[in-house]
Write a protein that holds these residues in place. Structure first.
Motif, PDB file in Angstrom:
ATOM      1  N   TYR A 204       0.825  -1.204   0.000  1.00 62.29           N
ATOM      2  CA  TYR A 204       0.000   0.000   0.000  1.00 62.29           C
ATOM      3  C   TYR A 204       0.862   1.259   0.000  1.00 62.29           C
ATOM      4  O   TYR A 204       1.904   1.317   0.656  1.00 62.29           O
ATOM      5  N   TYR A 205       0.369   2.267  -0.734  1.00 64.75           N
ATOM      6  CA  TYR A 205       1.049   3.564  -0.743  1.00 64.75           C
ATOM      7  C   TYR A 205       1.243   4.080   0.676  1.00 64.75           C
ATOM      8  O   TYR A 205       2.294   4.620   1.023  1.00 64.75           O
ATOM      9  N   LYS A 206       0.200   3.950   1.511  1.00 62.56           N
ATOM     10  CA  LYS A 206       0.262   4.525   2.864  1.00 62.56           C
ATOM     11  C   LYS A 206       1.378   3.869   3.681  1.00 62.56           C
ATOM     12  O   LYS A 206       2.009   4.528   4.520  1.00 62.56           O
TER      13      LYS A 206
ATOM     14  N   LEU B 188       4.775   5.380   2.304  1.00 60.69           N
ATOM     15  CA  LEU B 188       4.977   6.762   2.746  1.00 60.69           C
ATOM     16  C   LEU B 188       5.215   6.821   4.250  1.00 60.69           C
ATOM     17  O   LEU B 188       6.022   7.630   4.723  1.00 60.69           O
TER      18      LEU B 188
ATOM     19  N   PRO C  54       1.397  10.872  -2.180  1.00 55.23           N
ATOM     20  CA  PRO C  54       0.926   9.853  -3.118  1.00 55.23           C
ATOM     21  C   PRO C  54       1.124  10.224  -4.584  1.00 55.23           C
ATOM     22  O   PRO C  54       1.464   9.360  -5.396  1.00 55.23           O
TER      23      PRO C  54
ATOM     24  N   LEU D  13       4.799   9.856  -5.430  1.00 58.85           N
ATOM     25  CA  LEU D  13       5.129   8.431  -5.430  1.00 58.85           C
ATOM     26  C   LEU D  13       4.627   7.764  -6.698  1.00 58.85           C
ATOM     27  O   LEU D  13       5.329   6.951  -7.304  1.00 58.85           O
ATOM     28  N   TRP D  14       3.422   8.118  -7.110  1.00 62.48           N
ATOM     29  CA  TRP D  14       2.864   7.560  -8.357  1.00 62.48           C
ATOM     30  C   TRP D  14       3.742   7.925  -9.546  1.00 62.48           C
ATOM     31  O   TRP D  14       4.024   7.082 -10.395  1.00 62.48           O
TER      32      TRP D  14
ATOM     33  N   THR E 252       0.327   0.624 -10.725  1.00 60.19           N
ATOM     34  CA  THR E 252      -0.385   0.651  -9.455  1.00 60.19           C
ATOM     35  C   THR E 252      -1.876   0.441  -9.723  1.00 60.19           C
ATOM     36  O   THR E 252      -2.363   0.782 -10.801  1.00 60.19           O
TER      37      THR E 252
ATOM     38  N   ARG F 227      -5.988   0.435  -7.808  1.00 64.03           N
ATOM     39  CA  ARG F 227      -6.756   1.016  -6.704  1.00 64.03           C
ATOM     40  C   ARG F 227      -7.616  -0.063  -6.065  1.00 64.03           C
ATOM     41  O   ARG F 227      -8.355  -0.768  -6.750  1.00 64.03           O
TER      42      ARG F 227
ATOM     43  N   TRP G 257      -7.710   2.940  -1.598  1.00 66.08           N
ATOM     44  CA  TRP G 257      -6.269   2.918  -1.416  1.00 66.08           C
ATOM     45  C   TRP G 257      -5.572   2.515  -2.703  1.00 66.08           C
ATOM     46  O   TRP G 257      -6.058   1.686  -3.463  1.00 66.08           O
TER      47      TRP G 257
END
Length: 230
Positions: free
Chosen positions: A156-158, A161, A175, A178-179, A189, A191, A195
């Motif tokens: 997950y991105y979260k 980060l 985000p 990062l993308w 990536t 979804r 998320w």
């Protein structure tokens, strides 16, 4: 090379024709420019034989050196041709810089010179890999690899980060940034509900390529990052 010329500072392009020596107090902001240079970080000297003010001899000595370089050019201008030689273990960009140098050395063959220049580039590549490993990009891929080693099917991105912020509190990564970074490496990536996640299996080839580029053999530990930024 673009320069702003004249009273109106209009941009004008110049052909530089040959290698240049660039004196600079800081690193280049643009890594793409620095990667095309042979970088030597100057250190404060401990020598006491250097005069505080340059004498007339400095102009004489520098003139003698320039004359030798001109003579070399006249003697070998038509005798040296670029010889394609790719050093397999050396990165593409460093190979590009090294190739003309090796062409000169081979035309005026001295094995000692050849060995010295190869040793220099080997050390330079090691430095570049270390810089990459501890860059924000390197830390991000180390985090992804760590999650992969923990058998996460998706990262997950979260989580990326959050871990990055723990490693370096000054991180401004979000985000969107990062993308963009992952997109540059062709990493897809998806979804999931609200998320964004990085699917490991779908990005197997791209991730392995990134791990190799940033020389990530094992997960980077937080104490290693702390030692770099302390």
């Amino acid at each position: 090379v673009l320069r702003a010329d004249g009273d109106n500072f209009e941009p004008r392009a110049y052909d530089v024709y040959c290698p240049k020596i660039i004196g600079w107090r800081f690193e280049f902001r643009d890594k793409a420019t620095e990667s095309r240079c042979i970088v030597e970080i100057m250190k404060r000297t401990q020598r006491t034989d250097i005069p505080l003010n340059l004498s007339e001899w400095f102009d004489i000595a520098s003139g003698l050196l320039r004359n030798k370089l001109y003579q070399f050019r006249y003697d070998y201008q038509w005798k040296i041709a670029i010889q394609e030689e790719r050093i397999e273990w050396l990165e593409w960009r460093l190979n590009q810089i090294l190739n003309p140098i090796l062409s000169i050395i081979k035309s005026i063959w001295k094995k000692e010179d050849y060995n010295n220049i190869i040793s220099y580039f080997k050390e330079r590549q090691k430095e570049i890999k270390e810089e990459r490993k501890f860059s924000f990009e390197g830390m991000i891929f180390a985090i992804i690899q760590e999650k992969e080693n923990m058998n996460y099917p998706n990262v997950y991105y979260k989580h990326i980060l959050g871990d990055l912020k723990e490693m370096d509190s000054s991180s401004q990564m979000n985000p969107r940034k990062l993308w963009n970074l992952l997109k540059q490496h062709e990493i897809k990536t998806i979804r999931r509900n609200d998320w964004f996640v990085v699917p490991i299996r779908e990005n197997r080839i791209q991730l392995d390529r990134a791990y190799k580029q940033y020389d990530i053999q094992s997960s980077i530990k937080k104490e290693d990052i702390d030692s770099i930024f302390s």
